[in-house]
Write an enzyme that holds these catalytic residues in place. Structure first.
Site, PDB file in Angstrom:
ATOM      1  N   LYS A   1       0.845  -1.202   0.000  1.00 48.81           N
ATOM      2  CA  LYS A   1       0.000   0.000   0.000  1.00 48.81           C
ATOM      3  C   LYS A   1       0.884   1.258   0.000  1.00 48.81           C
ATOM      4  O   LYS A   1       2.100   1.170   0.248  1.00 48.81           O
ATOM      5  CB  LYS A   1      -0.914  -0.034   1.229  1.00 48.81           C
ATOM      6  CG  LYS A   1      -1.885  -1.223   1.238  1.00 48.81           C
ATOM      7  CD  LYS A   1      -2.719  -1.216   2.516  1.00 48.81           C
ATOM      8  CE  LYS A   1      -3.625  -2.427   2.601  1.00 48.81           C
ATOM      9  NZ  LYS A   1      -4.400  -2.448   3.866  1.00 48.81           N
TER      10      LYS A   1
ATOM     11  N   GLU B   1      -9.250 -10.500  -7.585  1.00 46.71           N
ATOM     12  CA  GLU B   1      -8.302  -9.384  -7.442  1.00 46.71           C
ATOM     13  C   GLU B   1      -7.208  -9.447  -8.519  1.00 46.71           C
ATOM     14  O   GLU B   1      -6.810  -8.410  -9.058  1.00 46.71           O
ATOM     15  CB  GLU B   1      -7.707  -9.384  -6.030  1.00 46.71           C
ATOM     16  CG  GLU B   1      -8.754  -8.974  -5.002  1.00 46.71           C
ATOM     17  CD  GLU B   1      -8.337  -9.155  -3.541  1.00 46.71           C
ATOM     18  OE1 GLU B   1      -9.165  -8.842  -2.670  1.00 46.71           O
ATOM     19  OE2 GLU B   1      -7.199  -9.598  -3.268  1.00 46.71           O
TER      20      GLU B   1
HETATM   21  P1  GTP Z   1      -6.332  -6.308   3.435  1.00 45.33           P
HETATM   22  O1  GTP Z   1      -5.280  -7.324   3.154  1.00 45.33           O
HETATM   23  O2  GTP Z   1      -5.885  -4.879   3.230  1.00 45.33           O
HETATM   24  O3  GTP Z   1      -7.647  -6.622   2.718  1.00 45.33           O
HETATM   25  O4  GTP Z   1      -6.587  -6.407   5.008  1.00 45.33           O
HETATM   26  P2  GTP Z   1      -7.318  -7.574   5.791  1.00 45.33           P
HETATM   27  O5  GTP Z   1      -7.865  -8.605   4.847  1.00 45.33           O
HETATM   28  O6  GTP Z   1      -6.384  -8.015   6.848  1.00 45.33           O
HETATM   29  O7  GTP Z   1      -8.537  -6.786   6.471  1.00 45.33           O
HETATM   30  P3  GTP Z   1      -9.943  -6.356   5.820  1.00 45.33           P
HETATM   31  O8  GTP Z   1     -10.073  -6.871   4.438  1.00 45.33           O
HETATM   32  O9  GTP Z   1     -10.990  -6.692   6.818  1.00 45.33           O
HETATM   33  O10 GTP Z   1      -9.803  -4.774   5.796  1.00 45.33           O
HETATM   34  C1  GTP Z   1      -9.181  -4.112   4.704  1.00 45.33           C
HETATM   35  C2  GTP Z   1      -8.376  -2.948   5.220  1.00 45.33           C
HETATM   36  O11 GTP Z   1      -9.264  -2.027   5.834  1.00 45.33           O
HETATM   37  C3  GTP Z   1      -7.381  -3.311   6.320  1.00 45.33           C
HETATM   38  O12 GTP Z   1      -6.147  -3.749   5.801  1.00 45.33           O
HETATM   39  C4  GTP Z   1      -7.237  -1.993   7.057  1.00 45.33           C
HETATM   40  O13 GTP Z   1      -6.285  -1.156   6.398  1.00 45.33           O
HETATM   41  C5  GTP Z   1      -8.608  -1.392   6.911  1.00 45.33           C
HETATM   42  N1  GTP Z   1      -9.384  -1.634   8.123  1.00 45.33           N
HETATM   43  C6  GTP Z   1      -9.923  -2.812   8.540  1.00 45.33           C
HETATM   44  N2  GTP Z   1     -10.550  -2.652   9.714  1.00 45.33           N
HETATM   45  C7  GTP Z   1     -10.403  -1.342  10.045  1.00 45.33           C
HETATM   46  C8  GTP Z   1     -10.837  -0.543  11.147  1.00 45.33           C
HETATM   47  O14 GTP Z   1     -11.483  -1.021  12.084  1.00 45.33           O
HETATM   48  N3  GTP Z   1     -10.489   0.787  11.111  1.00 45.33           N
HETATM   49  C9  GTP Z   1      -9.784   1.334  10.085  1.00 45.33           C
HETATM   50  N4  GTP Z   1      -9.474   2.636  10.112  1.00 45.33           N
HETATM   51  N5  GTP Z   1      -9.344   0.613   9.046  1.00 45.33           N
HETATM   52  C10 GTP Z   1      -9.660  -0.705   9.023  1.00 45.33           C
END
Ligand code: GTP
Ligand code: MG
Length: 148
Positions: free
Chosen positions: A9, A126
């Site tokens: 990112k 994706e």
């Molecule tokens: P990705 O690999 O980025 O998809 O992350 P993930 O699969 O571990 O988590 P998810 O898909 O649930 O969430 C996608 C992204 O949203 C995360 O990587 C975080 O950057 C963001 N995110 C998730 N939960 C929160 C939250 O509670 N608050 C905030 N600010 N950002 C969040």
């Protein structure tokens, strides 16, 4: 062979962590079959994170993903989807184990430096969203080291 979509990112790129992150996947034994630098539009970021569109942080998340260069990659190898998530660590870096990418290199959930597909269907979707089929390269390592 199994493939997953991994993205560094904008915060990971800005912090100079590209080689550190690529190195962890490479040394594990996974194979990099596609890589490019992209600045996604906000609309593209919304497509990528479409399953989170009801979440309160969705708008900020998409603004952030589209704020600068992202390193988009496809990694290949046995079990790479699940093990890739293991290398990355828990979503919230406060809960990621030391030794994982987020555990070692990130502090807050909104700046967790890396994305990884969370299952076979999302990996396929994706990869198709970020890459054209001809961007993915099939090759064998010429020097034998247990990797194919
Ligand atoms: P990705 O690999 O980025 O998809 O992350 P993930 O699969 O571990 O988590 P998810 O898909 O649930 O969430 C996608 C992204 O949203 C995360 O990587 C975080 O950057 C963001 N995110 C998730 N939960 C929160 C939250 O509670 N608050 C905030 N600010 N950002 C969040
Ligand atoms: Mg996710």
């Amino acid at each position: 062979m199994e493939q997953t979509f991994i993205a560094i990112k904008p915060d990971g790129v800005q912090r100079g962590l590209i080689s550190e992150i690529v190195s962890r996947f490479e040394r594990k034994g996974f194979k990099l079959v596609a890589i490019k630098v992209v600045v996604p539009s906000k609309e593209f970021a919304q497509k990528h994170y479409h399953d989170l569109k009801e979440r309160p942080f969705f708008n900020g998340l998409c603004d952030f993903l589209s704020s600068g260069p992202v390193i988009a990659m496809v990694w290949e190898g046995e079990g790479v989807i699940k093990y890739g998530r293991k290398l990355i660590g828990a979503t919230d870096p406060q809960k990621s184990e030391p030794g994982t990418i987020r555990g070692d290199l990130a502090v807050v959930v909104g700046r967790n430096i890396i994305h990884g597909s969370d299952g076979p269907e999302t990996a396929k979707d994706e990869i198709n969203l970020w890459f054209k089929p001809e961007d993915l390269h099939q090759f064998r390592y010429l020097i034998k080291s247990g990797m194919s």
